[in-house]
Design a protein around this motif. Structure first.
Motif, mmCIF file in Angstrom:
data_model
loop_
_atom_site.group_PDB
_atom_site.id
_atom_site.type_symbol
_atom_site.label_atom_id
_atom_site.label_comp_id
_atom_site.label_asym_id
_atom_site.label_seq_id
_atom_site.Cartn_x
_atom_site.Cartn_y
_atom_site.Cartn_z
ATOM 1 N N UNK A 43 42.547 68.258 27.309
ATOM 2 C CA UNK A 43 43.735 68.035 28.287
ATOM 3 C C UNK A 43 43.026 67.250 29.403
ATOM 4 N N UNK A 44 41.724 67.614 30.017
ATOM 5 C CA UNK A 44 41.361 66.840 31.156
ATOM 6 C C UNK A 44 40.543 65.281 30.656
ATOM 7 N N UNK B 88 43.618 63.095 30.474
ATOM 8 C CA UNK B 88 44.132 62.974 31.794
ATOM 9 C C UNK B 88 43.244 61.881 32.547
ATOM 10 N N UNK B 89 41.971 62.051 32.304
ATOM 11 C CA UNK B 89 41.104 61.009 32.784
ATOM 12 C C UNK B 89 41.351 59.487 32.209
ATOM 13 N N UNK C 108 44.620 58.175 33.544
ATOM 14 C CA UNK C 108 44.576 57.945 35.144
ATOM 15 C C UNK C 108 43.750 56.562 35.169
ATOM 16 N N UNK D 225 39.545 54.870 40.485
ATOM 17 C CA UNK D 225 38.755 56.200 40.507
ATOM 18 C C UNK D 225 38.244 56.829 39.327
ATOM 19 N N UNK E 228 34.628 58.104 35.307
ATOM 20 C CA UNK E 228 34.536 59.279 34.474
ATOM 21 C C UNK E 228 34.642 59.120 32.965
ATOM 22 N N UNK F 30 50.526 70.971 31.524
ATOM 23 C CA UNK F 30 48.960 70.927 31.553
ATOM 24 C C UNK F 30 48.318 69.591 31.905
ATOM 25 N N UNK F 31 49.051 68.781 31.058
ATOM 26 C CA UNK F 31 48.381 67.224 31.534
ATOM 27 C C UNK F 31 48.528 66.995 32.900
ATOM 28 N N UNK G 105 46.108 68.679 35.166
ATOM 29 C CA UNK G 105 44.903 67.982 35.024
ATOM 30 C C UNK G 105 44.581 66.700 35.848
ATOM 31 N N UNK G 106 45.647 66.025 35.727
ATOM 32 C CA UNK G 106 45.702 64.643 36.620
ATOM 33 C C UNK G 106 45.603 65.001 37.946
ATOM 34 N N UNK H 252 42.392 66.085 39.198
ATOM 35 C CA UNK H 252 41.360 64.959 39.282
ATOM 36 C C UNK H 252 41.851 63.957 40.297
ATOM 37 N N UNK H 253 42.786 63.791 40.732
ATOM 38 C CA UNK H 253 43.153 62.986 41.815
ATOM 39 C C UNK H 253 43.029 63.517 43.014
ATOM 40 N N UNK I 196 39.173 63.541 43.379
ATOM 41 C CA UNK I 196 38.306 62.495 43.869
ATOM 42 C C UNK I 196 38.978 62.028 45.236
#
Lengths: 538, 67
Positions: free
Chosen positions: A386-387, A390-391, A394, A400, A404, B33-34, B37-38, B41-42, B45
């Protein structure tokens, strides 16, 4: 087509040792004639040491294997005398593209900093690297025979006698025994030497299989590194496309854990996969196919008395990030001058313990980096996937997240800041990148590059100041390099070595790592730094 | 070392909480969930301070433990 890896480059011959009445005694025996073993032999020979290299084969490595050679490796190759060949033949690339699912999420440009003789990276098949090493050995031997490569000489037993080792060597003409003061085991990840000595090799095995295929094709793919996460042609897995010389492309396809390795390697399985990836209209020919699993592990100690391990025999990492051959060459760089100084009575035996200290540090750094890459490429749990996704999502929209994304971190040279051979930093305002322990950064001089003037022995480099003629310290020749840097001339040199200081004095090791630096010459402090670098001060 | 703020710091908490839930409105478990997670992360940062991030990880871990 007759490939270089099908031709014996160092064919078997019968050496006088095989018919000697008593075992011949050698100073150094290197086991393995791969990039690390041959590099070690050349470096030692350049330090004046005679070396016997034993290899169970007589050819360069089959298949392309290691393909990414980093700038530091090219600099070491320059010191060893074959850097130009690598760079002339190798493919240079700067642009990397990352794809997720069906779309390109971002691209990065490696655009290396200016003012270095060598590029950040080249791609080159390992067999060329080894061929150039063998040619360099022949060149050295044509002046003075220093390196005796014995093909089809397999070490079948090793016995430690304290001050020397006895090696049983099996050849097409039967067995013979030789004695060696020092044995350097460069016999790869499956090191028979390590097994014969019953030594540990522990770490983490990653439960994944990767299909690696080198294909020759006439295709208009640009010279870029393309990495796919979860592409349509390899769902749920990753893929990599990378260019090598001679129209050869490296393709890496993640397969997952539960696969039939033998079946997956067969052309009737490989070719349809590649068709799906490259498109049906692209014509290609398979050059080499292999399946590998990831392993990250190292020996607890690399030095075992008079037997020392280097390269993959001592440490193994996942291939993403190009840290195998590159770190092996840094082992060579680190060990050769130390061993030569010990053999020549210029340094205590304990200097070799610093090889353990410095290169275990390097191996741990490489293992950490390649483990992180692997965990990103192959998420180990639902939430890590999931992470990861997500990275990637993004990264398409926001800068940013791009740092990652981890499809393999490029290998950077290891530094020894804070380690036992590193001396004082007494240069106020000196840049961090050239602090003691760092590999000396390159910089352009009037008509050459700095690194071409360093290495092999110790150098005292002075910038905008001078030092008296030193000749010898502790019985060691110290070369001197007097340079000046102002805002008009050698500006880059000044930025990299002076920072805000007006003048500087640097002591540099034979492997181009910085020992210590000062704002002015001081005989007693230079003396102490030399002693520190030789392991005489603990 | 910077210190993680663990006292009320959002001027209108109810507004924020409503916006958080609204962002998840109509999403499947997987999509939620996604999104989470985003969002993590946002925000991470934006904070950009490893001390704070470590304290935040610790605070989140501890509060979830049943005693």
């Amino acid at each position: 087509m007759n490939k270089i890896f099908e031709t014996p480059l160092y064919p078997y011959y019968q050496s006088v040792d095989q018919t000697a009445s008593a075992p011949a005694h050698h100073s150094v025996v290197v086991i393995g004639a791969g990039p690390v073993g041959l590099g070690m032999a050349i470096d030692l020979a350049q330090h004046g040491i005679d070396v016997v290299v034993l290899d169970d084969n007589d050819k360069v490595s089959f298949g392309s294997r290691a393909i990414c050679f980093a700038k530091r490796t090219l600099e070491i190759a320059d010191r060893l005398g074959f850097g130009d060949k690598l760079v002339d033949k190798g493919v240079q690339w700067n642009l990397g593209k990352v794809f997720f699912d069906e779309r390109k999420v971002y691209e990065f440009n490696l655009l290396a900093e200016d003012g270095h003789a060598r590029p950040a990276f080249i791609n080159l098949q390992q067999y060329y690297f080894e061929q150039y090493l063998v040619e360099r050995v022949q060149e050295i031997n044509s002046e003075t025979p220093k390196i005796d490569i014995r093909g089809k000489n397999r070490v079948s037993a090793i016995m430690d006698h304290g001050t020397y080792s006895a090696l049983t060597v099996t050849t097409p003409d039967g067995e013979y025994t030789i004695h060696a003061d020092w044995v350097i085991a460069c016999d790869g990840a499956g090191s028979p030497t390590r097994s014969m000595m019953g030594l540990d090799f522990v770490g983490r095995v990653f439960e994944d299989n990767f299909l690696i295929a080198d294909v020759t094709m006439e295709a208009d793919f640009p010279t870029e590194r393309w990495f796919w996460f979860d592409p349509p042609f390899n769902r749920g897995q990753s893929a990599l496309l990378h260019k090598q010389p001679d129209g050869v492309w490296r393709i890496d396809l993640q397969l997952g854990w539960d696969v039939d390795k033998e079946a997956e390697k067969q052309p009737d399985r490989v070719i349809p996969r590649l068709n799906e990836m490259l498109g049906d209209d692209v014509k290609f020919e398979l050059e080499w196919v292999s399946i590998y699993t990831f392993q990250c592990r190292r020996m607890e100690k690399f030095r075992h008395g008079n037997v020392i391990f280097a390269g993959d025999s001592a440490h193994q990492v996942s291939p993403f990030g190009a840290r195998g051959a590159n770190s092996g060459l840094q082992d060579v760089d680190n060990l050769s001058w130390k061993l030569a100084h010990v053999i020549q009575g210029l340094a205590p035996d304990t200097l070799l313990d610093s090889y353990d200290d410095e290169r275990i540090h390097g191996a741990d750094e490489n293992i950490m980096n390649s483990t992180r890459s692997t965990d990103f490429i192959t998420p180990k749990s639902d939430i890590s996937r999931v992470f990861r996704n997500a990275v990637l999502d993004l990264s398409e929209h926001h800068a940013f997240a791009r740092p990652l994304v981890n499809s393999g971190r490029l290998s950077m040279p290891c530094n020894y800041v804070g380690h036992s051979l590193t001396g004082e930093d007494a240069l106020t305002g000196g840049p961090a990148r050239s602090q003691p322990g760092m590999p000396c950064p390159d910089a352009p001089l009037d008509n050459r590059y700095l690194l071409s003037k360093l290495g092999g022995g110790f150098t005292l480099m002075t910038l905008n100041t001078d030092a008296p003629s030193l000749q010898q310290i502790e019985g060691i020749e110290i070369a001197q390099l007097e340079l000046s840097a102002t805002s008009d001339s050698n500006k880059t040199l000044g930025e990299r070595f002076l920072g805000t200081a007006e003048r500087a004095v640097y002591l540099i090791r034979p492997d181009q790592h910085i020992v210590a630096r000062w704002s002015e010459y001081d005989a007693a402090r230079v003396q102490m730094a030399v002693e520190t670098a030789l392991g005489k001060i603990q | 070392m910077s210190t993680l703020i663990l006292t009320p710091n959002i001027p209108n908490g109810d507004d924020f909480y409503e916006k958080l839930l609204n962002a998840h409105e109509g999403l499947s478990k997987e999509q939620s969930d996604a999104l989470n997670a985003r969002l993590i992360l946002v925000l991470s940062n934006h904070i950009g301070d490893m001390d704070i991030l470590e304290q935040a990880l610790e605070a989140a871990k501890t509060a979830g433990q049943t005693s």
